[in-house]
Design a protein around this motif. Structure first.
Motif, PDB file in Angstrom:
ATOM      1  N   LEU A 148      39.663   3.103 -31.906  1.00  0.00           N
ATOM      2  CA  LEU A 148      40.596   3.003 -30.804  1.00  0.00           C
ATOM      3  C   LEU A 148      40.570   1.697 -29.934  1.00  0.00           C
ATOM      4  O   LEU A 148      39.468   1.114 -29.730  1.00  0.00           O
ATOM      5  CB  LEU A 148      40.360   4.078 -29.647  1.00  0.00           C
ATOM      6  N   LYS A 149      41.890   1.231 -30.132  1.00  0.00           N
ATOM      7  CA  LYS A 149      41.911  -0.071 -29.223  1.00  0.00           C
ATOM      8  C   LYS A 149      42.760   0.039 -27.999  1.00  0.00           C
ATOM      9  O   LYS A 149      42.658  -0.785 -27.249  1.00  0.00           O
ATOM     10  CB  LYS A 149      42.690  -1.198 -29.933  1.00  0.00           C
ATOM     11  N   SER A 150      43.150   1.155 -27.750  1.00  0.00           N
ATOM     12  CA  SER A 150      43.758   1.369 -26.430  1.00  0.00           C
ATOM     13  C   SER A 150      43.696   3.031 -26.113  1.00  0.00           C
ATOM     14  O   SER A 150      43.117   3.646 -26.752  1.00  0.00           O
ATOM     15  CB  SER A 150      45.291   1.012 -26.433  1.00  0.00           C
ATOM     16  N   GLU A 154      49.155   5.179 -26.606  1.00  0.00           N
ATOM     17  CA  GLU A 154      49.438   3.882 -27.268  1.00  0.00           C
ATOM     18  C   GLU A 154      49.216   3.799 -28.590  1.00  0.00           C
ATOM     19  O   GLU A 154      49.747   2.906 -29.285  1.00  0.00           O
ATOM     20  CB  GLU A 154      48.851   2.663 -26.536  1.00  0.00           C
ATOM     21  N   THR A 155      48.152   4.057 -29.116  1.00  0.00           N
ATOM     22  CA  THR A 155      47.646   4.019 -30.478  1.00  0.00           C
ATOM     23  C   THR A 155      48.471   4.764 -31.446  1.00  0.00           C
ATOM     24  O   THR A 155      49.070   4.225 -32.425  1.00  0.00           O
ATOM     25  CB  THR A 155      46.196   4.884 -30.399  1.00  0.00           C
ATOM     26  N   LEU A 156      49.092   6.068 -30.920  1.00  0.00           N
ATOM     27  CA  LEU A 156      50.150   6.589 -31.766  1.00  0.00           C
ATOM     28  C   LEU A 156      51.365   6.088 -31.723  1.00  0.00           C
ATOM     29  O   LEU A 156      52.172   5.899 -32.827  1.00  0.00           O
ATOM     30  CB  LEU A 156      50.257   8.093 -31.069  1.00  0.00           C
ATOM     31  N   GLY A 157      51.769   5.393 -30.496  1.00  0.00           N
ATOM     32  CA  GLY A 157      52.986   4.624 -30.625  1.00  0.00           C
ATOM     33  C   GLY A 157      53.047   3.279 -31.386  1.00  0.00           C
ATOM     34  O   GLY A 157      53.801   2.997 -32.223  1.00  0.00           O
ATOM     35  N   ASN A 158      51.636   2.749 -31.615  1.00  0.00           N
ATOM     36  CA  ASN A 158      51.413   1.642 -32.455  1.00  0.00           C
ATOM     37  C   ASN A 158      51.709   1.988 -33.771  1.00  0.00           C
ATOM     38  O   ASN A 158      51.775   1.209 -34.693  1.00  0.00           O
ATOM     39  CB  ASN A 158      50.317   1.220 -32.060  1.00  0.00           C
ATOM     40  N   ASN A 159      51.274   3.125 -34.236  1.00  0.00           N
ATOM     41  CA  ASN A 159      51.576   3.640 -35.451  1.00  0.00           C
ATOM     42  C   ASN A 159      52.811   4.390 -35.580  1.00  0.00           C
ATOM     43  O   ASN A 159      53.125   5.337 -36.825  1.00  0.00           O
ATOM     44  CB  ASN A 159      50.515   4.818 -35.766  1.00  0.00           C
ATOM     45  N   SER A 160      53.917   4.292 -34.890  1.00  0.00           N
ATOM     46  CA  SER A 160      55.330   4.832 -35.070  1.00  0.00           C
ATOM     47  C   SER A 160      55.084   6.247 -34.976  1.00  0.00           C
ATOM     48  O   SER A 160      55.981   7.051 -35.790  1.00  0.00           O
ATOM     49  CB  SER A 160      56.050   4.325 -35.956  1.00  0.00           C
ATOM     50  N   VAL A 161      54.588   6.938 -34.173  1.00  0.00           N
ATOM     51  CA  VAL A 161      54.352   8.608 -34.136  1.00  0.00           C
ATOM     52  C   VAL A 161      54.804   8.955 -32.815  1.00  0.00           C
ATOM     53  O   VAL A 161      54.432   8.235 -31.681  1.00  0.00           O
ATOM     54  CB  VAL A 161      52.961   8.813 -34.556  1.00  0.00           C
ATOM     55  N   GLU A 162      55.518  10.033 -32.581  1.00  0.00           N
ATOM     56  CA  GLU A 162      55.937  10.358 -31.347  1.00  0.00           C
ATOM     57  C   GLU A 162      55.016  10.709 -30.466  1.00  0.00           C
ATOM     58  O   GLU A 162      53.693  11.393 -30.777  1.00  0.00           O
ATOM     59  CB  GLU A 162      56.874  11.724 -31.578  1.00  0.00           C
ATOM     60  N   ALA A 163      55.138  10.495 -29.060  1.00  0.00           N
ATOM     61  CA  ALA A 163      54.160  10.598 -28.103  1.00  0.00           C
ATOM     62  C   ALA A 163      53.830  12.124 -27.806  1.00  0.00           C
ATOM     63  O   ALA A 163      52.766  12.493 -27.306  1.00  0.00           O
ATOM     64  CB  ALA A 163      54.840  10.262 -26.831  1.00  0.00           C
TER      65      ALA A 163
END
Length: 406
Positions: A148-150, A154-163
């Motif tokens: 985890l970097k955030s 935010e981690t899911l968003g950075n991987n193009s996954v829905e919130a």
């Protein structure tokens, strides 16, 4: 004569070598493929895309296509068993296909109530025909993980996954993990499936197949399992077959932060004096839902000068919980509530310096620190259920462990 013939051949070869051969490239332009959507070739029609606006009705939309009031009435009457014309909703898309001749006559009306389904009203014959279609859905498996970097969202968003997956994960681990206490550098791994409409349009997450998070130095796994195969109900268990669903939730508010802990000596921010604080304060925006941390019966609701609007829930003969400073109470005294049910909204009523909920906990009639208790856990799988679970879980666990290098 033979010698002369050989000389001629040699000369011809030399001349041929000196000639420049000009290459002619012929570019053949391929016709662009015609777009096909909803089962119609757009190249055969004049196409109009639009959305339902405020005040629009099915009748007003097709009246604008110059088909006459009588025809509108006939269409509505003919399709009423297949399409409810009153069901069209504001801001939903529709498509009109018109003929390419001089009349530019409307031939097809297509309405999309959501990304997956659409209704077609075909007007090409004298009798209008309506039908519903569902677009094909493809499921694709996705594996993400690492450090985890955030925040989780935010981690899911950075991987193009829905919130929305963050909310689902938080719910699964809500008995085991306070996600505001996850730290940068903690490891995680997720295996899930995503939906794609027509094989290309992303439509969200279908299923969480397996997950783990590192929390306070410990790896906590989650694997779905259907104990009762007839009910279809899925619960989540750890790698040993212990349920993640405990008697109490970790917190009464999702995505909150602790601003004050249980202590016998705290400087009160409103009264400006030292006194005991027998609860845990969770700060959150005004109006945030407050959930009861365990099932039970509402023992008290009301208002006091110190507590503001509050709710107290009795869970059994041993445990009770109380929730203070609400902006609004959403339950009544004597009402049975289930774990995770919203019982009120965050506010700052009573002696509060800002919007938060003060969460208080009773054990055998004595107020105690909920964060320090060893609270009762749920049941574990046994017998054939555990055997089935372990067989299903083990290959998923190997995948998760390979993600996080465990």
């Amino acid at each position: 004569m033979k010698k002369a013939f050989v000389i001629i051949i040699i000369l011809f070869s030399i001349i041929s070598c000196d000639k420049k051969v000009e290459k002619i490239e012929i570019k053949i332009s391929k016709p662009k493929p015609k777009k096909v959507e909803f089962g119609f070739n757009y190249g055969d029609f004049n196409v109009i895309h639009d959305t339902i606006k405020k005040g629009d009705s099915f009748g007003s939309i097709i009246q604008g296509q110059n088909i006459g009031d009588k025809r509108v009435f006939d269409i509505v009457s003919q399709v009423k068993d297949s399409f409810n014309v009153r069901a069209i909703r504001y801001n939903k898309p529709y498509t009109i296909l018109r003929s390419k001749n001089k009349t530019n006559k409307m031939q097809v009306f297509i309405y999309q109530p959501d990304a997956l389904t659409y209704y077609v009203i075909d007007l090409r014959d004298s009798l209008a025909i309506a039908y519903k279609k569902v677009k094909p859905v493809t499921l694709k498996r996705k594996i993400i993980g690492g450090v985890l970097k955030s925040s989780l969202s935010e981690t899911l968003g950075n991987n193009s996954v829905e919130a929305a997956l963050a909310t689902r994960i938080t719910k699964v681990f809500s008995w085991s993990i306070d996600f505001f206490k996850l730290k940068k550098g903690d490891r995680y791994g997720l295996i899930f499936t995503e939906r794609f409409i027509n094989g290309k349009t992303y439509d969200g997450v279908e299923e969480l197949q397996a997950a783990f998070f590192e929390y306070k130095g410990k790896i906590i796994y989650a694997f779905p399992f259907q104990k009762d195969t007839t009910s279809g109900k899925i619960e989540y268990y750890d790698d040993e077959g212990k349920t993640l669903k405990n008697f109490f939730l970790k917190t009464p508010i999702k995505f909150s932060r602790i601003t004050s802990r249980f202590t016998m000596n705290r400087f009160h921010p409103v009264q400006h004096r030292w006194k005991a604080h027998k609860g845990t304060d969770y700060a959150a925006p005004r109006g945030t839902p407050i959930s009861t941390t365990a099932s039970g019966v509402v023992e008290q609701t009301g208002y006091t000068a110190g507590n503001g609007n509050f709710v107290k829930v009795k869970h059994n003969g041993t445990y009770s919980t109380q929730y203070l400073h609400m902006s609004k109470i959403l339950v009544r005294r004597g009402q049975r509530v289930t774990q995770g049910q919203t019982i009120g909204l965050v506010g700052s009523t009573g002696l509060a310096s800002g919007p938060h909920v003060c969460y208080r906990f009773w054990k055998n009639g004595i107020q105690v620190d909920a964060l320090r208790l060893n609270l009762p856990t749920g049941e574990s799988l046994t017998g054939n259920d555990k055997t089935r679970f372990l067989k299903q879980m083990e290959p998923l666990k190997r995948e998760l462990d390979s993600i996080g290098n465990l």
